[in-house]
Design an enzyme around this catalytic site. Structure first.
Site, PDB file in Angstrom:
ATOM      1  N   ALA A  28     -16.607  -7.822  -9.332  1.00  8.81           N
ATOM      2  CA  ALA A  28     -15.421  -7.322 -10.042  1.00  8.81           C
ATOM      3  C   ALA A  28     -15.554  -7.504 -11.549  1.00  8.81           C
ATOM      4  CB  ALA A  28     -14.184  -8.059  -9.537  1.00  8.81           C
TER       5      ALA A  28
ATOM      6  N   ARG B  53       0.843  -1.203   0.000  1.00  6.42           N
ATOM      7  CA  ARG B  53       0.000   0.000   0.000  1.00  6.42           C
ATOM      8  C   ARG B  53       0.879   1.255   0.000  1.00  6.42           C
ATOM      9  NH1 ARG B  53      -4.295  -3.180   3.290  1.00  6.42           N
ATOM     10  NH2 ARG B  53      -3.028  -3.122   5.153  1.00  6.42           N
TER      11      ARG B  53
ATOM     12  N   CYS C 201      -2.986 -14.220  -3.352  1.00  3.01           N
ATOM     13  CA  CYS C 201      -2.645 -14.653  -1.988  1.00  3.01           C
ATOM     14  C   CYS C 201      -2.904 -16.150  -1.827  1.00  3.01           C
ATOM     15  CB  CYS C 201      -3.413 -13.837  -0.956  1.00  3.01           C
ATOM     16  SG  CYS C 201      -5.189 -13.964  -1.106  1.00  3.01           S
TER      17      CYS C 201
ATOM     18  N   ASP D 207     -16.041  -3.634  -4.278  1.00  8.90           N
ATOM     19  CA  ASP D 207     -16.069  -4.924  -3.586  1.00  8.90           C
ATOM     20  C   ASP D 207     -17.498  -5.452  -3.706  1.00  8.90           C
ATOM     21  OD1 ASP D 207     -14.076  -6.214  -1.131  1.00  8.90           O
ATOM     22  OD2 ASP D 207     -16.127  -6.974  -1.306  1.00  8.90           O
ATOM     23  N   SER D 208     -17.639  -6.767  -3.860  1.00 11.58           N
ATOM     24  CA  SER D 208     -18.984  -7.317  -4.009  1.00 11.58           C
ATOM     25  C   SER D 208     -19.740  -7.334  -2.685  1.00 11.58           C
ATOM     26  CB  SER D 208     -18.915  -8.727  -4.602  1.00 11.58           C
ATOM     27  OG  SER D 208     -18.109  -9.540  -3.796  1.00 11.58           O
TER      28      SER D 208
ATOM     29  N   PHE E  72     -11.563  -5.185  -5.279  1.00  9.12           N
ATOM     30  CA  PHE E  72     -11.510  -6.074  -4.112  1.00  9.12           C
ATOM     31  C   PHE E  72     -10.976  -5.271  -2.906  1.00  9.12           C
ATOM     32  CE2 PHE E  72     -10.465  -8.567  -7.922  1.00  9.12           C
ATOM     33  CZ  PHE E  72     -11.492  -9.501  -7.936  1.00  9.12           C
TER      34      PHE E  72
ATOM     35  N   ASP F  28      -6.627  -7.141  -6.045  1.00  7.17           N
ATOM     36  CA  ASP F  28      -6.197  -7.950  -4.894  1.00  7.17           C
ATOM     37  C   ASP F  28      -7.311  -8.914  -4.498  1.00  7.17           C
ATOM     38  OD1 ASP F  28      -4.750  -8.914  -2.741  1.00  7.17           O
ATOM     39  OD2 ASP F  28      -5.337  -7.277  -1.406  1.00  7.17           O
TER      40      ASP F  28
HETATM   41  N1  SAH Z   1      -7.310  -5.525  -0.889  1.00  6.48           N
HETATM   42  C1  SAH Z   1      -7.876  -5.762   0.420  1.00  6.48           C
HETATM   43  C2  SAH Z   1      -8.076  -7.226   0.718  1.00  6.48           C
HETATM   44  C3  SAH Z   1      -8.938  -7.950  -0.281  1.00  6.48           C
HETATM   45  S1  SAH Z   1      -9.762  -9.350   0.386  1.00  6.48           S
HETATM   46  C4  SAH Z   1      -6.996  -5.098   1.477  1.00  6.48           C
HETATM   47  O1  SAH Z   1      -5.931  -4.565   1.167  1.00  6.48           O
HETATM   48  O2  SAH Z   1      -7.395  -5.096   2.629  1.00  6.48           O
HETATM   49  C5  SAH Z   1     -10.777  -9.832  -0.925  1.00  6.48           C
HETATM   50  C6  SAH Z   1     -12.067  -9.044  -1.077  1.00  6.48           C
HETATM   51  O3  SAH Z   1     -12.646  -9.442  -2.306  1.00  6.48           O
HETATM   52  C7  SAH Z   1     -13.137  -9.301  -0.035  1.00  6.48           C
HETATM   53  O4  SAH Z   1     -13.472  -8.103   0.619  1.00  6.48           O
HETATM   54  C8  SAH Z   1     -14.338  -9.860  -0.802  1.00  6.48           C
HETATM   55  O5  SAH Z   1     -15.590  -9.356  -0.352  1.00  6.48           O
HETATM   56  C9  SAH Z   1     -14.062  -9.375  -2.188  1.00  6.48           C
HETATM   57  N2  SAH Z   1     -14.633 -10.185  -3.287  1.00  6.48           N
HETATM   58  C10 SAH Z   1     -14.695 -11.534  -3.398  1.00  6.48           C
HETATM   59  N3  SAH Z   1     -15.211 -11.899  -4.593  1.00  6.48           N
HETATM   60  C11 SAH Z   1     -15.481 -10.748  -5.275  1.00  6.48           C
HETATM   61  C12 SAH Z   1     -15.994 -10.454  -6.571  1.00  6.48           C
HETATM   62  N4  SAH Z   1     -16.364 -11.431  -7.410  1.00  6.48           N
HETATM   63  N5  SAH Z   1     -16.126  -9.166  -6.935  1.00  6.48           N
HETATM   64  C13 SAH Z   1     -15.749  -8.159  -6.115  1.00  6.48           C
HETATM   65  N6  SAH Z   1     -15.255  -8.386  -4.868  1.00  6.48           N
HETATM   66  C14 SAH Z   1     -15.107  -9.655  -4.452  1.00  6.48           C
END
Ligand code: SAH
Length: 398
Positions: free
Chosen positions: A284, A215, A342, A253-254, A231, A302
């Site tokens: 996404a 970040r 990850c 975010d979904s 995400f 991410d």
């Molecule tokens: N980048 C974040 C961590 C991401 S965790 C950070 O730095 O803190 C992954 C995230 O993806 C979760 O919040 C989850 O709700 C979201 N997610 C999962 N599937 C998704 C999709 N199809 N579209 C959008 N978001 C999604």
């Protein structure tokens, strides 16, 4: 003096990986486990010749023993105190406990010689996660020792293992405070930025501590850019981008809950209704599909772990390829793309190959600017390469 733990015996010749300090004993390597050994017990691991290799937590499953020490050591309060003290000494070396930073990982499982245990620190609260029955049974001792480490300043210990313990072990853990819990501040500080941490309901321990350095790197690229944080979860990347003087930041975010966490964190740092920030509770792939060509020139991808197990690798790689291709295709010329995986089961090479395929599919000119990984408070035990899980590439797209 030798301990009185029950003994599990290795098959002949199966001590080799343990002699190289790999901390896992697979069930197939064991010749004999006495019927009286129960899940979560501390056991002594001996070779076919009867030599003690170490002591560890026993578990039913493919990883049968997680070695706590490669010697016949008593696993008591003093053992945990010493391990936790060592873990904190490393974080002090890393300079992570400062007035402007009180958010860091104190214990990263095997990387801190405590397999099955994760502890994140948020101000004066420790959030502790057990991944093995043995650590679950040791939780009260560990919590007490945590509050006694000089300078660490832990007053509350929240135990959060409802989703991390093996379901079949039937342990019925309850997510709750083991110590403290009254008047707890849920706001913690990372590089002077403030974040609401929801350890009660949030994912993992409530925050993705592992993206701190990445970040900070993103912030350096943010000035004057139009940022898409895909995400976003708690909005970590968004807040850093705003501090880096991004022209605008869109967080996607979904999960509606994640979006409200992001909005709250933007508000905490930049006040109500920050005009440069907008958030979208949306899938996404749908968002990428409908977004305009060239709408963004700094993009973060991410996603959650696409492969939780080895069997899912192929689909995961396809998922990474599809996601990255969609983003690369529509990126404005001169875009900087931060893309991550990850999934522990996906190797660095496999991930890079998936991103390569995505780039090739679009025909854009793409160069790698940085190759990213997990930060130093998520150390990888050199004898346990499986501890490396976070992979990232920063790409320059023309
Ligand atoms: N980048 C974040 C961590 C991401 S965790 C950070 O730095 O803190 C992954 C995230 O993806 C979760 O919040 C989850 O709700 C979201 N997610 C999962 N599937 C998704 C999709 N199809 N579209 C959008 N978001 C999604």
């Amino acid at each position: 003096m030798s301990t009185s733990y029950q003994t599990v015996t290795l098959k002949r010749g199966k001590q080799e990986s343990l002699e190289r300090f790999h901390p896992w004993v697979f069930s197939g390597a064991l010749a004999n486990v006495p019927a009286s050994v129960e899940e979560g017990d501390v056991v002594k691991v001996v070779t076919a010749e009867g030599r003690v290799v170490g002591v560890g937590h026993y578990q039913i499953g493919s990883i049968a023993v997680r070695i706590l020490d490669f010697a016949d050591t008593e696993i008591d309060a003093a053992f945990f105190r010493s391990r936790l003290t060592r873990a904190y000494a490393l974080r002090q070396t890393l300079g992570l406990r400062r007035p402007d930073n009180d958010t860091f990982r104190l214990v990263h499982g095997e990387g801190d010689f405590l397999p099955g245990l994760v502890i994140d620190i948020y101000g004066d609260t420790a959030v502790m996660q057990a991944h093995s029955p043995g650590m679950h049974f040791a939780r009260d001792i560990i919590a007490r020792e945590l509050t006694e480490i000089d300078g660490l300043g832990v007053k509350n210990v929240f135990y959060k293992s409802e989703t991390t313990l093996p379901y079949k072990a039937d342990l019925d853990p309850v997510d709750d405070y083991i110590i403290g819990g009254a008047n707890v501040s849920c706001v913690s500080t990372e590089n002077s930025l403030r974040f609401n941490i929801d350890w009660l309901r949030g994912q993992k321990t409530g925050f993705f501590v592992d993206q701190r350095d990445n970040r900070a790197l993103l912030q350096k690229y943010a000035r004057g850019r139009r940022v898409l944080n895909m995400f976003c979860y708690t909005g970590g990347f968004s807040v850093y981008a705003l501090r880096g003087d991004a022209e605008l930041v869109h967080s996607v975010d979904s999960s509606a809950k994640a979006i409200s966490l992001t909005d709250a964190n933007v508000e905490l740092n930049f006040g109500k209704d920050c005009p440069r920030h907008k958030s979208f509770a949306e899938d996404a792939f749908k968002f990428l599909d409908r977004m305009d060509d060239g709408a963004y020139d700094l993009i973060v991808l991410d996603p959650p772990a696409f492969a939780k197990h080895r069997s899912a690798i192929r689909n995961a790689l396809r998922g990474y390829q599809r996601l990255n291709a969609a983003a690369i295709q529509k990126a404005a010329p001169g875009t900087v793309l931060f893309t991550f995986s990850c999934s522990q089961a996906v190797s660095r090479e496999q991930f890079r190959l998936a991103v390569f395929s995505a780039a090739a599919q679009t025909g854009r000119r793409v160069r790698i600017l940085h190759q990213l990984t997990q930060p130093a408070d998520h150390p990888v035990n050199i004898y346990h390469p499986e501890g490396e899980y976070l992979k990232g590439l920063v790409l320059y797209i023309e």
